[in-house]
Scaffold this motif. Sequence first.
Motif, short mmCIF file in Angstrom:
data_model
loop_
_atom_site.label_atom_id
_atom_site.label_comp_id
_atom_site.label_asym_id
_atom_site.label_seq_id
_atom_site.Cartn_x
_atom_site.Cartn_y
_atom_site.Cartn_z
N PHE A 35 0.80 -0.98 0.17
CA PHE A 35 -0.02 -0.12 0.03
C PHE A 35 0.89 1.13 -0.02
O PHE A 35 1.15 1.79 1.16
N PRO A 36 1.56 1.60 -1.28
CA PRO A 36 2.32 2.88 -1.20
C PRO A 36 1.86 4.18 -0.67
O PRO A 36 2.43 4.84 -0.21
N GLU A 37 0.65 4.32 -0.81
CA GLU A 37 -0.10 5.54 -0.32
C GLU A 37 -0.33 5.76 1.33
O GLU A 37 -0.87 6.43 1.69
N VAL A 38 -0.19 4.50 1.88
CA VAL A 38 -0.65 4.66 3.46
C VAL A 38 0.30 5.49 4.06
O VAL A 38 1.44 5.76 3.56
N ILE A 43 -2.82 5.33 9.68
CA ILE A 43 -2.59 4.11 10.72
C ILE A 43 -3.31 4.74 12.16
O ILE A 43 -4.11 4.24 12.61
N ARG A 44 -3.19 6.24 12.34
CA ARG A 44 -3.56 6.45 13.60
C ARG A 44 -5.17 6.70 13.63
O ARG A 44 -5.73 6.53 14.61
N PHE A 45 -5.52 6.95 12.36
CA PHE A 45 -7.08 7.23 12.24
C PHE A 45 -7.72 5.83 12.47
O PHE A 45 -8.75 5.65 13.29
N LEU A 46 -7.12 4.97 11.96
CA LEU A 46 -7.76 3.55 12.03
C LEU A 46 -7.83 3.13 13.47
O LEU A 46 -8.67 2.36 13.85
N LEU A 51 -10.12 0.10 15.15
CA LEU A 51 -9.97 -0.81 14.29
C LEU A 51 -8.73 -1.64 14.54
O LEU A 51 -8.65 -2.98 14.28
N VAL A 52 -7.79 -1.21 15.25
CA VAL A 52 -6.62 -1.63 15.82
C VAL A 52 -6.46 -1.24 16.92
O VAL A 52 -6.47 0.00 17.23
N GLU A 53 -5.76 -1.99 17.93
CA GLU A 53 -5.61 -1.53 19.13
C GLU A 53 -3.88 -1.91 19.52
O GLU A 53 -3.67 -2.86 20.05
N PRO A 54 -2.89 -1.07 18.98
CA PRO A 54 -1.66 -1.37 19.58
C PRO A 54 -1.51 -1.20 21.01
O PRO A 54 -2.10 -0.30 21.69
N VAL A 55 -0.59 -1.86 21.58
CA VAL A 55 -0.04 -1.78 23.06
C VAL A 55 0.65 -0.41 23.12
O VAL A 55 1.29 0.07 22.12
N ARG A 56 0.75 0.22 24.16
CA ARG A 56 1.42 1.43 24.78
C ARG A 56 2.45 1.29 25.71
O ARG A 56 2.37 0.36 26.63
N THR A 57 3.57 1.94 25.13
CA THR A 57 4.77 1.62 26.25
C THR A 57 4.40 2.72 27.55
O THR A 57 3.57 3.48 27.16
N PRO A 58 5.06 2.48 28.52
CA PRO A 58 4.84 3.40 29.67
C PRO A 58 5.11 4.83 29.31
O PRO A 58 4.45 5.64 29.86
N SER A 59 6.06 5.04 28.21
CA SER A 59 6.26 6.52 27.58
C SER A 59 5.29 6.86 26.63
O SER A 59 5.31 7.99 25.99
N GLU A 140 -19.70 8.47 5.79
CA GLU A 140 -18.93 7.56 5.39
C GLU A 140 -17.57 8.25 4.38
O GLU A 140 -16.54 7.86 4.52
N LEU A 141 -17.95 9.03 3.55
CA LEU A 141 -16.91 9.66 2.58
C LEU A 141 -16.03 10.64 3.62
O LEU A 141 -14.71 10.67 3.40
N ILE A 142 -16.53 11.39 4.60
CA ILE A 142 -15.69 12.00 5.51
C ILE A 142 -14.67 11.04 6.17
O ILE A 142 -13.47 11.70 6.42
N ALA A 143 -15.32 9.83 6.53
CA ALA A 143 -14.30 9.12 7.20
C ALA A 143 -13.37 8.54 6.31
O ALA A 143 -12.18 8.48 6.95
N ALA A 144 -13.73 7.92 5.30
CA ALA A 144 -12.81 7.51 4.25
C ALA A 144 -11.58 8.29 4.00
O ALA A 144 -10.49 8.11 3.97
N ALA A 145 -11.78 9.66 3.75
CA ALA A 145 -11.02 10.84 3.38
C ALA A 145 -10.15 11.50 4.71
O ALA A 145 -9.45 12.39 4.54
#
Length: 254
Positions: A35-38, A43-46, A51-59, A140-145
């Motif tokens: 996905f060259p345009e990502v 990623i932060r928006f998702l 839709l995705v839940e990464p772990v967070r470090t203490p910092s 949905e368009l607002i969310a997609a863009a």
Amino acid sequence: MLRTPTGGVPKNGTAGSAGRLVSIGTVLTTLRDEFPEVTISKIRFLEAEGLVEPVRTPSGYRKFSTGDVERLGRILRLQRDHYLPLKVIREQLDALDRGEQIRIPGPTAHGESVDPAGPAALYGEVGRERPTVARVDRAELIAAAEVDEVQLVEWESYGLISEVPGGGFDAETVTVARLIADLGRFGLEPRHLRAMKAAADREAGLVEQVVSPLRRHRNPQTRAHAEATMKELAGLSVRLHEALVQTALGVRLH
């Protein structure tokens, strides 16, 4: 190239994702292979959409597992290949988290799911076939863009975005909105993009001049040929435009 297993991956990669956690920059590098345009903002928006839940470090730094990266790949693929709204993607992922088998919908213009392998889920395109896509609504368009209502209204005022007859926005409009948003991050405002829109309208007019006599022909085969000709001319026009821009800038995109 990143590929997501058919069975899906639970959130946070709690199963089948042994290995070290990686930073958002590493995730971006991995995803850009397919996905060259990502972007990091995407990623932060998702993540903000749940839709995705990464772990967070203490910092406070995000750390992504292999499962998280695969999940992001699945989300981006559903958006790119099927233009599914985030609400539908979330439902698909939730079903996978429950261990259910899913079928990727190929929505019709009326929003009814069809067999993605059947002819009703495909439309002709020179050189390949793609699934048809449903219209999306304003939210949905607002969310997609990844923009807000004020920005969308501004795009509409400059004629860059408009609803299709009957209401809603089609797949091409979703693509246009994402590109306008991406260009905006480089300081290009809607007023700057009017020239691009005008050039595109002129190119479309040239194609219509060639195709119009064929469309009016009494022979059904000739009329069918008109549609194939239009798609081929559109593809050639896009390639010419890309080549001219590359030549003017002295760069190669591929």
